[in-house]
Design a protein around this motif. Structure first.
Motif, PDB file in Angstrom:
ATOM      1  N   ASP A  83       0.897  -1.273  -0.212  1.00  0.00           N
ATOM      2  CA  ASP A  83       0.123   0.076  -0.047  1.00  0.00           C
ATOM      3  C   ASP A  83       0.896   1.420  -0.041  1.00  0.00           C
ATOM      4  N   HIS A 140      -2.382  -5.311  -6.377  1.00  0.00           N
ATOM      5  CA  HIS A 140      -2.666  -4.308  -5.288  1.00  0.00           C
ATOM      6  C   HIS A 140      -4.091  -4.868  -4.606  1.00  0.00           C
ATOM      7  N   TYR A 145       2.101   2.008  -3.449  1.00  0.00           N
ATOM      8  CA  TYR A 145       1.120   2.581  -4.315  1.00  0.00           C
ATOM      9  C   TYR A 145       0.653   3.988  -4.024  1.00  0.00           C
TER      10      TYR A 145
END
Ligand code: F6P
Length: 605
Positions: A116, A347, A119
């Motif tokens: 996370d 993701h 991203y």
């Protein structure tokens, strides 16, 4: 040479030792880490899940893949499908328990949070204080991905649109060279990440029917090595009048690339005059100031950003520009979409079904618990001939680290030695070693539909089926091996039995792709990029810097200076150890007849 140690206060320190003069020049405390959500003062090897796996591997060592493969429930639970890609990892030396334990390890490493963080644009590359956002390079226009509070996706698309427009002008002949001729040949000058990814994708697309059609009468070549032989090879048969040179360098300072760029600039201006450079040379870089200084019109420069690591840059202008010139932007856009599909999967998919996460965890298992130091990448596709060399850089430059992200020396080895060749060529080269010599976990990569199917009337199978027979057979041969009992039943003479016995129990995994078009090539790339990140996240290292390579870059400069002084002013070789002094002296003496720097020499080919 750089060595690390821990001082009395447990602060990591770095000793820099000059390799030539063998004196210690400084002792530099590693700067204290700023608060960062990646921070983890505990090494992963100190956690309970790691220790648990250390014990568990001893149990698994008692099993054989022959028996594990007999359990169809186990095998069924070890296949995953996503977007046409099938992963079968049932030939790994694991049971269902191992997998659960690896997920617990992922939890201890805070894998989900680290993904996370990547991203969301956190500066997870802490030694260079940068975000790591190659996923933004292939994001759709409407996606929001921020670095330092700014959505970078519009910037990405601005460059992609510029590439689309420029490549179309060149391909259609509306952008012409200095003598009015269309530019049908391209040489991309760059090295490392500014070369290997684009080379892999170019090689993979070369026989894809759609890409082939789009590339008709065009050529794309690469110039990477500073060896003048590579210059000669890259320009042989090309006419400067019809050639476009792209200088690809993130920093625009890499010694090899800049000398090669100057050499091709000379090639163009000798043939067409210095003003021709504006029409025949363009650049891809993050350093637009140096691009301009070099003499390339900044309007003909294609930018990317410091949040793109070199080895993760094939989806930036680094790859997209040369590939679009060769195949057209629409083909390359499909490649980006394939990578984006895996980005979303990575993701958002739970770890149990997440292909890059599973692959990464299995690699950690093989390296850190079984102690297998290498991994073979074995695509059963000639189109993937440059895949292993690309992954070598992505993997070994990313994870070949000796310290944790906090600068603490690792008490375990990270990274693996990647190598590979397309099957079936590899089978006739190094498979003897992987069947009977060392244990090397293998990635078998197969393709359902050939780019170029052939079937000869009267043959038992098509040519692609013949290839794929090997893809299906090899993993079982590695897993099952061959026992002396089997050999006896086959009436093998006694004296040959030890030679023909194969222990088996050698792990592999199989990835089956539906075909090998631009989209699938993008998927494959992203799977490996993310798998390698997962490994680094688990090991707790920084997979996004490359100080070892930076070290190498600086070492040659001292020798370069010496070669210049000796040749131009006859100065003796000094300041090096005995061996290096002797080698350099020998080299200079043996070349004394060809040391003229008076005039420019270009390859004679
Ligand atoms: O090989 C080391 C490296 O730093 C790579 O990471 C990078 O891709 C390559 O050098 C080339 O660097 P540049 O694109 O700046 O010329």
């Amino acid at each position: 040479m750089v060595t690390d140690s821990i001082d009395s206060l447990n602060t990591p320190v770095v000793f820099y030792i000059d390799p030539f003069r063998r004196i210690q020049i400084s002792r530099i405390p590693v700067p204290e880490r700023k608060s960062n959500s990646m921070a983890s003062s505990t090494l992963i090897s100190d956690t309970e899940p790691w220790k648990d796996l250390k014990g568990h591997v001893e149990e698994i060592k008692q099993t054989h893949l022959r028996d594990l493969m007999d359990d169809s429930t186990r095998c069924k639970s070890m296949t995953v499908e996503f977007d046409g890609i099938l992963l079968d990892y049932s030939r790994q030396r694991i049971d269902q328990d191992t997998r659960e334990k690896l997920f617990r390890l992922a939890e201890a490493a805070r894998l989900k949070q680290k993904i996370d963080n990547m991203y969301s644009g956190e500066h997870i590359n802490i030694t260079e204080n940068r975000s790591v956002l190659h996923v933004a390079l292939r994001a759709p226009r409407d996606k929001v991905i921020c670095s330092d509070g700014k959505n970078v996706v519009p910037d990405v698309w601005k460059v992609l649109d510029k590439i689309s427009e420029f490549s179309e002008r060149v391909r259609s002949g509306s952008w012409v060279g200095a003598t009015g001729k269309a530019l049908k040949d391209v040489i991309a000058v760059g090295i490392g990440g500014s070369f290997l990814g684009p080379l892999f994708v170019h090689a993979a697309l070369q026989t894809d029917p759609e890409a082939m059609e789009c590339a008709r009468a065009r050529q794309l070549r690469f110039l990477a090595n500073v060896d003048p032989v590579d210059v000669a090879r890259s320009i042989t048969g090309l006419n400067p009048e019809t050639t476009l040179v792209i200088v690809v360098s993130k920093t625009f300072t890499t010694a090899e690339t800049m000398l090669n760029a100057r050499t091709l600039r000379e090639w163009i201006s000798t043939a067409l005059g210095p003003q021709a450079v504006a029409k025949h040379m363009v650049a891809v870089s993050t350093n637009l100031t140096l691009v301009e200084k070099f003499g390339i019109d900044p309007n003909n420069a294609f930018a990317f950003w410091d949040w793109v690591g070199g080895r993760y840059s094939v989806c930036s202008a680094v790859g997209v520009l040369p590939l679009s010139l060769q195949y057209g932007f629409s083909v390359v856009h499909k490649f980006l979409k394939g990578a984006a599909s895996i980005d979303d999967h990575f993701h958002s998919t739970p770890f149990e079904k997440n292909i890059p996460v599973l692959l990464g965890l299995l690699s950690v298992w093989n390296v850190s618990f079984f102690g297998y130091p290498a991994r073979a990448i074995l695509p059963y596709s000639q189109a993937l001939e440059k895949f292993a060399p690309h992954i070598q850089q992505v993997s070994m430059e990313s994870n070949g680290k000796g310290v944790s992200i906090d600068g603490v020396p690792l008490p375990f080895e990270a990274g693996e030695i990647d190598f590979g060749e397309p099957g079936t060529n590899g089978q006739h080269s190094f498979y003897q070693l992987i069947h009977q010599g060392r244990v090397i976990p293998c990635d078998f990569i197969g393709v359902v539909k050939s780019q170029q199917p052939v079937y000869l009337k009267g043959e038992m199978v098509s040519n692609h089926d013949e290839l794929m027979s090997n893809f299906f057979a090899q993993p079982d041969a590695l897993a099952y091996g061959k026992t002396p009992e089997q050999l006896l039943r086959e009436n093998v003479p006694n004296h040959l039995i030890p030679h023909k016995t194969f222990p088996g129990n050698r792990p592999s995994l199989s990835l089956l792709l539906p075909s090998l078009n631009a989209y699938n090539i993008g998927q494959l790339l992203a799977i490996y990029e993310h798998r390698i990140a997962v490994e680094g996240f688990i090991w707790g290292i920084n997979s996004f810097d490359q100080w070892g390579v930076e070290l190498g870059k600086s070492l040659a400069s001292q020798v370069r200076k010496q070669l210049h002084l000796s040749r131009a002013k006859g100065e003796p070789v000094e300041g090096f150890n005995f061996s290096t002094t002797t080698l350099i002296t020998k080299y200079l003496e043996a070349q004394s007849g060809i040391s003229s720097y008076e005039s420019t020499h270009l390859p004679k080919i």
